[in-house]
Motif scaffolding. Structure first.
Motif, PDB file in Angstrom:
ATOM      1  N   LEU A   1       3.212  -7.039  -6.313  1.00 16.57           N
ATOM      2  CA  LEU A   1       4.094  -6.481  -5.284  1.00 16.57           C
ATOM      3  C   LEU A   1       3.644  -5.080  -4.883  1.00 16.57           C
ATOM      4  O   LEU A   1       3.695  -4.723  -3.702  1.00 16.57           O
ATOM      5  N   LYS A   2       3.182  -4.310  -5.854  1.00 19.56           N
ATOM      6  CA  LYS A   2       2.686  -2.962  -5.556  1.00 19.56           C
ATOM      7  C   LYS A   2       1.425  -3.045  -4.707  1.00 19.56           C
ATOM      8  O   LYS A   2       1.267  -2.308  -3.738  1.00 19.56           O
ATOM      9  N   LYS A   3       0.527  -3.956  -5.052  1.00 24.71           N
ATOM     10  CA  LYS A   3      -0.725  -4.120  -4.311  1.00 24.71           C
ATOM     11  C   LYS A   3      -0.460  -4.532  -2.861  1.00 24.71           C
ATOM     12  O   LYS A   3      -1.155  -4.097  -1.948  1.00 24.71           O
ATOM     13  N   LYS A   4       0.578  -5.353  -2.641  1.00 22.90           N
ATOM     14  CA  LYS A   4       0.944  -5.773  -1.292  1.00 22.90           C
ATOM     15  C   LYS A   4       1.690  -4.685  -0.518  1.00 22.90           C
ATOM     16  O   LYS A   4       1.950  -4.824   0.654  1.00 22.90           O
ATOM     17  N   GLY A   5       2.075  -3.627  -1.224  1.00 21.25           N
ATOM     18  CA  GLY A   5       2.810  -2.544  -0.575  1.00 21.25           C
ATOM     19  C   GLY A   5       4.297  -2.804  -0.458  1.00 21.25           C
ATOM     20  O   GLY A   5       4.982  -2.157   0.323  1.00 21.25           O
ATOM     21  N   LEU A   6       4.821  -3.728  -1.251  1.00 19.12           N
ATOM     22  CA  LEU A   6       6.237  -4.088  -1.182  1.00 19.12           C
ATOM     23  C   LEU A   6       7.090  -3.283  -2.153  1.00 19.12           C
ATOM     24  O   LEU A   6       8.300  -3.170  -1.965  1.00 19.12           O
ATOM     25  N   VAL A   7       6.461  -2.738  -3.195  1.00 25.35           N
ATOM     26  CA  VAL A   7       7.174  -1.976  -4.220  1.00 25.35           C
ATOM     27  C   VAL A   7       6.403  -0.692  -4.488  1.00 25.35           C
ATOM     28  O   VAL A   7       5.171  -0.686  -4.490  1.00 25.35           O
ATOM     29  N   LYS A   8       7.155   0.379  -4.694  1.00 17.63           N
ATOM     30  CA  LYS A   8       6.543   1.646  -5.078  1.00 17.63           C
ATOM     31  C   LYS A   8       7.052   1.989  -6.472  1.00 17.63           C
ATOM     32  O   LYS A   8       8.227   1.818  -6.773  1.00 17.63           O
ATOM     33  N   ILE A   9       6.139   2.447  -7.321  1.00 15.50           N
ATOM     34  CA  ILE A   9       6.506   2.804  -8.692  1.00 15.50           C
ATOM     35  C   ILE A   9       6.457   4.316  -8.804  1.00 15.50           C
ATOM     36  O   ILE A   9       5.431   4.930  -8.542  1.00 15.50           O
ATOM     37  N   GLN A  10       7.600   4.901  -9.143  1.00 13.24           N
ATOM     38  CA  GLN A  10       7.692   6.350  -9.275  1.00 13.24           C
ATOM     39  C   GLN A  10       7.921   6.689 -10.730  1.00 13.24           C
ATOM     40  O   GLN A  10       8.507   5.920 -11.477  1.00 13.24           O
ATOM     41  N   ASN A  11       7.466   7.871 -11.136  1.00 11.31           N
ATOM     42  CA  ASN A  11       7.823   8.345 -12.470  1.00 11.31           C
ATOM     43  C   ASN A  11       8.273   9.795 -12.357  1.00 11.31           C
ATOM     44  O   ASN A  11       8.013  10.467 -11.379  1.00 11.31           O
ATOM     45  N   PHE A  12       8.982  10.224 -13.372  1.00 12.10           N
ATOM     46  CA  PHE A  12       9.498  11.579 -13.392  1.00 12.10           C
ATOM     47  C   PHE A  12       8.527  12.422 -14.205  1.00 12.10           C
ATOM     48  O   PHE A  12       8.484  12.342 -15.422  1.00 12.10           O
ATOM     49  N   LYS A  13       7.733  13.227 -13.543  1.00  9.01           N
ATOM     50  CA  LYS A  13       6.613  13.923 -14.162  1.00  9.01           C
ATOM     51  C   LYS A  13       7.016  15.010 -15.150  1.00  9.01           C
ATOM     52  O   LYS A  13       6.248  15.375 -16.016  1.00  9.01           O
ATOM     53  N   LYS A  14       8.199  15.545 -15.044  1.00 10.62           N
ATOM     54  CA  LYS A  14       8.588  16.659 -15.907  1.00 10.62           C
ATOM     55  C   LYS A  14       9.154  16.205 -17.250  1.00 10.62           C
ATOM     56  O   LYS A  14       9.469  17.025 -18.088  1.00 10.62           O
ATOM     57  N   LYS A  15       9.275  14.924 -17.447  1.00 10.21           N
ATOM     58  CA  LYS A  15       9.806  14.403 -18.710  1.00 10.21           C
ATOM     59  C   LYS A  15       8.682  14.229 -19.720  1.00 10.21           C
ATOM     60  O   LYS A  15       7.548  13.911 -19.373  1.00 10.21           O
TER      61      LYS A  15
ATOM     62  N   PRO B   1       9.977  -0.022   2.750  1.00 13.77           N
ATOM     63  CA  PRO B   1      10.533  -0.682   3.940  1.00 13.77           C
ATOM     64  C   PRO B   1       9.904  -2.056   4.176  1.00 13.77           C
ATOM     65  O   PRO B   1      10.589  -3.012   4.538  1.00 13.77           O
ATOM     66  N   LYS B   2       8.602  -2.155   3.932  1.00 18.87           N
ATOM     67  CA  LYS B   2       7.913  -3.440   4.062  1.00 18.87           C
ATOM     68  C   LYS B   2       8.460  -4.437   3.044  1.00 18.87           C
ATOM     69  O   LYS B   2       8.643  -5.613   3.343  1.00 18.87           O
ATOM     70  N   GLY B   3       8.751  -3.958   1.836  1.00 14.99           N
ATOM     71  CA  GLY B   3       9.312  -4.812   0.795  1.00 14.99           C
ATOM     72  C   GLY B   3      10.711  -5.292   1.134  1.00 14.99           C
ATOM     73  O   GLY B   3      11.068  -6.441   0.888  1.00 14.99           O
ATOM     74  N   ALA B   4      11.516  -4.410   1.716  1.00 15.62           N
ATOM     75  CA  ALA B   4      12.873  -4.800   2.117  1.00 15.62           C
ATOM     76  C   ALA B   4      12.819  -5.865   3.215  1.00 15.62           C
ATOM     77  O   ALA B   4      13.592  -6.826   3.193  1.00 15.62           O
ATOM     78  N   ALA B   5      11.880  -5.716   4.142  1.00 16.43           N
ATOM     79  CA  ALA B   5      11.729  -6.706   5.214  1.00 16.43           C
ATOM     80  C   ALA B   5      11.277  -8.050   4.643  1.00 16.43           C
ATOM     81  O   ALA B   5      11.770  -9.108   5.046  1.00 16.43           O
ATOM     82  N   GLU B   6      10.341  -8.015   3.697  1.00 13.88           N
ATOM     83  CA  GLU B   6       9.858  -9.247   3.065  1.00 13.88           C
ATOM     84  C   GLU B   6      10.971  -9.917   2.274  1.00 13.88           C
ATOM     85  O   GLU B   6      11.116 -11.142   2.295  1.00 13.88           O
ATOM     86  N   ARG B   7      11.786  -9.135   1.591  1.00 15.73           N
ATOM     87  CA  ARG B   7      12.907  -9.691   0.833  1.00 15.73           C
ATOM     88  C   ARG B   7      13.895 -10.377   1.776  1.00 15.73           C
ATOM     89  O   ARG B   7      14.392 -11.458   1.498  1.00 15.73           O
TER      90      ARG B   7
END
Length: 86
Positions: free
Chosen positions: A43-57, A70-76
Motif C-alpha cells: 500500500l505504501k509503494k502504491k502511494g495509498l498509505v503513508k507511514i509516519q513516526n514521531f522522531k523525538k521519542k 488522498p489517493k488511498g481514501a479514493a481507492e478505499r
C-alpha cells in the motif's frame, strides 16, 4: 480479488485507528504479522498509505502511525463501491 479485499480491510483499519500497532492490526484482522507487513508495504509503494513516526521519542518503533493518503481514501471508496455492487 482476495488481495483487494485484504487491502480494503487494512485501509479500513488504518482509517478507523491510525495509531494501532502492526501487531494489534494483524490480530484484529486475523492476519499473520508478516502478511500485514507485506500489505502495508504494498500500500505504501502504491502511494495509498503513508507511514509516519514521531522522531523525538526514544522508542521510535512503538510510535508509528499509518495514514491514508488522498489517493488511498479514493481507492478505499472505489473498493467499497465495488464490494457493494457485488
Amino acid at each position: 480479488m482476495k488481495n483487494n479485499s485484504d487491502q480494503f480491510e487494512v485501509m479500513r483499519k488504518i482509517q478507523n485507528n491510525p495509531d494501532s500497532s502492526q501487531r494489534a492490526m494483524a490480530e484484529e484482522l486475523g492476519f499473520s504479522l508478516g502478511k500485514l507487513n507485506y500489505c502495508l508495504k504494498a500500500l505504501k509503494k502504491k502511494g495509498l498509505v503513508k507511514i509516519q513516526n514521531f522522531k523525538k521519542k526514544d522508542n521510535k518503533i512503538s510510535y508509528l502511525r499509518y495514514v491514508l493518503t488522498p489517493k488511498g481514501a479514493a481507492e478505499r471508496t472505489k473498493l467499497t463501491l465495488n464490494f457493494m455492487k457485488r
